[in-house]
Design an enzyme around this catalytic site. Structure first.
Site, PDB file in Angstrom:
ATOM      1  N   ASN A   1       2.342   3.080  -9.635  1.00  0.00           N
ATOM      2  CA  ASN A   1       3.036   4.229 -10.214  1.00  0.00           C
ATOM      3  C   ASN A   1       4.365   3.736 -10.770  1.00  0.00           C
ATOM      4  OD1 ASN A   1       4.331   6.611 -10.797  1.00  0.00           O
ATOM      5  ND2 ASN A   1       4.431   7.354  -8.679  1.00  0.00           N
ATOM      6  N   TRP A   2       4.397   3.585 -12.082  1.00  0.00           N
ATOM      7  CA  TRP A   2       5.603   3.015 -12.707  1.00  0.00           C
ATOM      8  C   TRP A   2       6.753   4.017 -12.803  1.00  0.00           C
ATOM      9  CZ3 TRP A   2       3.259   0.102 -17.577  1.00  0.00           C
ATOM     10  CH2 TRP A   2       2.483  -0.983 -17.123  1.00  0.00           C
ATOM     11  N   LYS A   3       6.456   5.286 -12.581  1.00  0.00           N
ATOM     12  CA  LYS A   3       7.483   6.330 -12.686  1.00  0.00           C
ATOM     13  C   LYS A   3       8.179   6.237 -14.067  1.00  0.00           C
ATOM     14  CE  LYS A   3       7.680   6.300  -7.725  1.00  0.00           C
ATOM     15  NZ  LYS A   3       8.416   6.534  -6.494  1.00  0.00           N
TER      16      LYS A   3
ATOM     17  N   HIS B   1       2.861  14.607  -6.697  1.00  0.00           N
ATOM     18  CA  HIS B   1       3.794  13.600  -6.172  1.00  0.00           C
ATOM     19  C   HIS B   1       5.041  14.321  -5.650  1.00  0.00           C
ATOM     20  CE1 HIS B   1       6.548  10.248  -5.931  1.00  0.00           C
ATOM     21  NE2 HIS B   1       5.496   9.458  -5.936  1.00  0.00           N
TER      22      HIS B   1
ATOM     23  N   GLU C   1       7.966  13.687  -6.020  1.00  0.00           N
ATOM     24  CA  GLU C   1       9.032  13.780  -7.018  1.00  0.00           C
ATOM     25  C   GLU C   1       8.762  14.891  -8.030  1.00  0.00           C
ATOM     26  OE1 GLU C   1       9.073   9.645  -8.142  1.00  0.00           O
ATOM     27  OE2 GLU C   1       9.845   9.139  -6.170  1.00  0.00           O
TER      28      GLU C   1
ATOM     29  N   GLU D   1       1.611  10.056   1.224  1.00  0.00           N
ATOM     30  CA  GLU D   1       2.923   9.492   0.908  1.00  0.00           C
ATOM     31  C   GLU D   1       4.005  10.232   1.697  1.00  0.00           C
ATOM     32  OE1 GLU D   1       2.857   7.135  -2.984  1.00  0.00           O
ATOM     33  OE2 GLU D   1       3.587   9.144  -3.418  1.00  0.00           O
TER      34      GLU D   1
ATOM     35  N   GLY E   1      10.397   4.830  -1.878  1.00  0.00           N
ATOM     36  CA  GLY E   1      11.553   4.218  -2.533  1.00  0.00           C
ATOM     37  C   GLY E   1      12.692   3.893  -1.576  1.00  0.00           C
TER      38      GLY E   1
ATOM     39  N   SER F   1       6.815   2.600  -0.063  1.00  0.00           N
ATOM     40  CA  SER F   1       7.338   1.249   0.213  1.00  0.00           C
ATOM     41  C   SER F   1       6.241   0.247   0.556  1.00  0.00           C
ATOM     42  CB  SER F   1       8.423   1.288   1.305  1.00  0.00           C
ATOM     43  OG  SER F   1       9.517   2.085   0.864  1.00  0.00           O
TER      44      SER F   1
ATOM     45  N   GLY G   1       4.831   2.130  -5.821  1.00  0.00           N
ATOM     46  CA  GLY G   1       5.882   2.439  -6.794  1.00  0.00           C
ATOM     47  C   GLY G   1       6.651   1.188  -7.178  1.00  0.00           C
ATOM     48  N   GLY G   2       7.800   1.007  -6.566  1.00  0.00           N
ATOM     49  CA  GLY G   2       8.716  -0.081  -6.925  1.00  0.00           C
ATOM     50  C   GLY G   2       8.053  -1.445  -7.035  1.00  0.00           C
TER      51      GLY G   2
HETATM   52  P1  PGA Z   1       7.509   3.271  -3.586  1.00  0.00           P
HETATM   53  O1  PGA Z   1       6.920   4.585  -4.313  1.00  0.00           O
HETATM   54  O2  PGA Z   1       6.379   2.297  -3.436  1.00  0.00           O
HETATM   55  O3  PGA Z   1       8.589   2.808  -4.501  1.00  0.00           O
HETATM   56  O4  PGA Z   1       8.028   3.717  -2.256  1.00  0.00           O
HETATM   57  C1  PGA Z   1       5.624   5.043  -4.028  1.00  0.00           C
HETATM   58  C2  PGA Z   1       5.351   6.298  -4.806  1.00  0.00           C
HETATM   59  O5  PGA Z   1       6.289   7.087  -5.033  1.00  0.00           O
HETATM   60  O6  PGA Z   1       4.209   6.551  -5.228  1.00  0.00           O
END
Ligand code: PGA
Length: 257
Positions: A9-11, A89, A91, A174, A180, A219, A240-241
């Site tokens: 997930n590149w956001k 998600h 977010e 999640e 994050g 994470s 994500g990251g």
């Molecule tokens: P993260 O994000 O790996 O940076 O914690 C995961 C996500 O939001 O899908």
């Protein structure tokens, strides 16, 4: 037998050319034992698809077409060749849609359980596999409500979905406090929650529960991926990251072997 899925997930990161370059760097790590999908921003979808890699979107609007400025439909995504789409998600969910909750727990787009369900229905109709995110905030965990919160999110999102359709849905657990932040849910607890999710799915979409893939997200990194992916109810990760760093993501893909 469920095939593991590793989704990046590149956001809101990477331009179209940066995204395509990253995909070309990681493609050598793809293998037959797992599916890999990258989820770029909308503007980077086409360049990502041109690499031949499987591509997902990060969100969708549930209407087919019309006066919905700024929105993108499931049909438009399917027409491009997008095969997965993240929904719900943390977010994008709006926890109560209000600012009285801590900003760190707050979604930015006021997505509700009902809009999550509408998006799932629209995606399934367009032939795109939804990646349904569920998870508790730190406050919900500390109040002992983790399982109840997730069961509520699942039952609302899957209401009225047949088990045939449900088998195409991927669920991503999640925990909001692990996204994050560098704090990973420890492996036994991640497995416990994913097992609880599978039991809940049995009650909601009976025949599909064993077929549906359940990912862990929050994470995930090269250092913890193999341990997480070895668990019986964890069928891969939503990353994500670490999906933005070629060597990290390649190692995570390898961990799904
Ligand atoms: P993260 O994000 O790996 O940076 O914690 C995961 C996500 O939001 O899908």
């Amino acid at each position: 037998m469920r095939k593991p899925l590793v989704a990046g997930n590149w956001k809101m990161n990477l331009t179209p050319s940066e995204g395509a370059r990253l995909i070309r760097e990681i493609q050598s790590a793809f293998h037959d034992a797992a599916e890999v999908v990258v989820c770029p921003s909308f503007v980077a979808l086409i360049d990502a698809l041109e690499t031949g890699a499987p591509v997902g979107a990060q969100d969708v609007f549930w209407k087919e077409s019309g006066a919905f400025t700024g929105s993108i439909s499931a049909g438009m995504l399917a027409n491009l060749g997008v095969t997965y789409c993240i929904v719900g998600h943390s977010e994008t969910r709006g926890r109560f849609g209000k600012l009285e909750v801590d900003e760190s727990c707050l979604g930015y787009f006021s997505e509700t359980d009902e809009t999550v369900r509408l998006k799932i229905v629209a995606l399934l109709a367009a032939g795109i596999a939804p990646v349904l995110c569920v998870g508790e905030t730190l406050a919900e965990r500390e109040a002992g409500n983790t399982d109840a919160v997730i069961q509520g999110q699942l039952s609302a999102a899957l209401m009225g979905i047949s088990s045939t359709d449900a088998s195409r849905i991927v669920v991503a657990y999640e925990p909001v406090w692990a996204i994050g932040t560098g704090k990973t849910c420890d492996t036994p607890e991640a497995e416990r929650v994913c097992g609880m999710i599978r039991s809940s799915l049995t009650g909601l979409v009976d025949g599909a529960a064993e077929e549906m893939r359940i990912l862990y997200g929050g994470s995930v990194k090269a250092a913890n991926a193999a341990d997480l992916f070895a668990q019986p109810n964890i069928d891969g990760g939503l990353v994500g990251g670490a999906s933005l760093i070629a060597d990290e993501f390649k190692a995570i893909i390898q961990a799904a072997k």
